[in-house]
Design a protein around this motif. Structure first.
Motif, mmCIF file in Angstrom:
data_model
loop_
_atom_site.group_PDB
_atom_site.id
_atom_site.type_symbol
_atom_site.label_atom_id
_atom_site.label_comp_id
_atom_site.label_asym_id
_atom_site.label_seq_id
_atom_site.Cartn_x
_atom_site.Cartn_y
_atom_site.Cartn_z
ATOM 1 N N ASN A 1 -8.681 4.220 6.757
ATOM 2 C CA ASN A 1 -9.478 4.823 5.684
ATOM 3 C C ASN A 1 -9.332 4.066 4.364
ATOM 4 O O ASN A 1 -10.304 3.938 3.605
ATOM 5 N N MET A 2 -8.163 3.550 4.070
ATOM 6 C CA MET A 2 -7.982 2.767 2.847
ATOM 7 C C MET A 2 -8.715 1.433 2.952
ATOM 8 O O MET A 2 -9.341 0.976 1.990
ATOM 9 N N THR A 3 -8.663 0.824 4.125
ATOM 10 C CA THR A 3 -9.297 -0.478 4.313
ATOM 11 C C THR A 3 -10.813 -0.382 4.221
ATOM 12 O O THR A 3 -11.475 -1.330 3.770
ATOM 13 N N LEU B 1 0.831 -1.207 0.000
ATOM 14 C CA LEU B 1 0.000 0.000 0.000
ATOM 15 C C LEU B 1 0.865 1.255 0.000
ATOM 16 O O LEU B 1 1.774 1.408 0.827
ATOM 17 N N ILE C 1 0.423 5.625 -0.495
ATOM 18 C CA ILE C 1 -0.364 6.831 -0.734
ATOM 19 C C ILE C 1 0.402 8.009 -0.137
ATOM 20 O O ILE C 1 1.026 7.888 0.925
ATOM 21 N N LEU D 1 -10.501 6.065 1.349
ATOM 22 C CA LEU D 1 -9.366 6.499 0.545
ATOM 23 C C LEU D 1 -8.946 5.349 -0.354
ATOM 24 O O LEU D 1 -9.031 4.180 0.044
ATOM 25 N N LYS D 2 -8.468 5.687 -1.541
ATOM 26 C CA LYS D 2 -7.938 4.668 -2.439
ATOM 27 C C LYS D 2 -6.431 4.858 -2.559
ATOM 28 O O LYS D 2 -5.965 5.939 -2.910
ATOM 29 N N PRO D 3 -5.648 3.826 -2.245
ATOM 30 C CA PRO D 3 -4.198 3.981 -2.342
ATOM 31 C C PRO D 3 -3.750 4.162 -3.783
ATOM 32 O O PRO D 3 -4.442 3.775 -4.726
ATOM 33 N N GLN D 4 -2.571 4.753 -3.935
ATOM 34 C CA GLN D 4 -2.014 4.957 -5.269
ATOM 35 C C GLN D 4 -1.358 3.694 -5.813
ATOM 36 O O GLN D 4 -1.096 3.578 -7.009
ATOM 37 N N THR E 1 -4.891 6.690 8.108
ATOM 38 C CA THR E 1 -4.906 6.508 6.653
ATOM 39 C C THR E 1 -5.096 5.038 6.299
ATOM 40 O O THR E 1 -5.835 4.708 5.361
ATOM 41 N N LEU F 1 -10.341 -3.174 -2.856
ATOM 42 C CA LEU F 1 -10.002 -1.817 -3.278
ATOM 43 C C LEU F 1 -10.941 -1.358 -4.389
ATOM 44 O O LEU F 1 -11.252 -2.113 -5.316
#
Length: 256
Positions: free
Chosen positions: A48-50, A10, A12, A54-57, A45, A69
């Motif tokens: 939030n991604m999980t 991951l 971001i 948020l979407k990781p880069q 963060t 995702l």
């Protein structure tokens, strides 16, 4: 134990700040995993991604073997992942019972602000859950009249009403008076273990971490700097220096 949640690679960044810089982490089914680290290390963060906020880069996250995702937070909840926030997300004009009844109804796709409050089966399930959290005496109290400990428990009761397999909690003891902090966490641990809910929680109180976590992951500059049992991690001199802030003689002795 089997792996329930798996994160790989991951990444971001927000401007020049790397909030996740190659995070790899497995969460085992049934465990309580604590995430610790200094402010700005990327702990929230990761939550939030999980949970789809948020979407990781780069990287991937799987839950029960399924990639998640790109899914919306509501879809992720439907798969069995719930969360609570650092600031409780309660309907302040409603009572504790009404808040939990609304969460019960939302699990079944009912989003009307009135229907859950009129249907006995939603209220009955809410009362049962409130009793498990030890909140029956304040079931009719409006959320805006609760102390911080009760607000935290009510907020997490709403998350548990979704019947998750995995619950992510962002600082469940923040704002709770020191005298009542352990009672809040003991209640959470009892209810979640009874319900067989796997838990990941961000926490700054090392006594809470030492007493309730099965494993501890240390976040630092977007990376996992250490991972292991509380006894090992909390006695690591580097963790004591960078996270705990002091190095007592003889180290930190985590409670069983």
């Amino acid at each position: 134990m089997s792996v329930l949640l798996s994160a790989r690679g991951l990444k971001i960044a927000f401007g020049g700040l790397k909030a996740a810089d190659g995070i790899d982490l497995d969460v085992e089914e049934g465990e309580f995993l604590a995430i610790i680290g200094p402010n700005g290390a990327g702990k929230t963060t990761f939550i939030n991604m999980t949970t789809g906020y948020l979407k990781p880069q780069a990287g991937e996250i799987t839950f029960a073997g399924r990639p998640i995702l790109g899914l919306s937070p509501r879809r992720i909840v439907g798969l069995g992942i719930a969360r609570s926030f650092q600031l409780p997300q309660l309907f302040t004009e409603h009572s504790v019972e009404q808040n939990v009844a609304l969460a019960v109804a939302s699990r079944e796709g009912v989003w009307s602000p009135l229907a859950p409050l009129l249907r006995p089966r939603y209220r009955d399930e809410a009362r049962d859950l409130i009793a498990r959290f030890g909140l029956s005496a304040i079931a009719e109290t409006r959320a805006d009249a609760l102390n911080e400990g009760a607000r935290k428990l009510a907020d997490i009761a709403m998350a548990v009403a979704l019947r998750p397999r995995l619950l992510l909690m962002d600082e469940p003891t923040s704002g709770v008076a020191a005298a009542g902090k352990m009672a809040v966490v003991e209640t959470l641990a009892r209810v979640l273990r009874d319900a067989r809910v796997t838990a990941v929680f961000v926490e700054h109180d090392m006594e809470v971490v030492g007493r309730f976590a099965d494993r501890v992951a240390v976040w630092g500059q977007g990376k996992i700097a250490a991972l292991g049992t509380p006894e090992v991690v909390l006695n690591d001199p580097e963790v004591q220096r960078t996270v705990i802030g002091t190095v007592p003689a003889g180290g930190v002795h985590a409670a069983a």
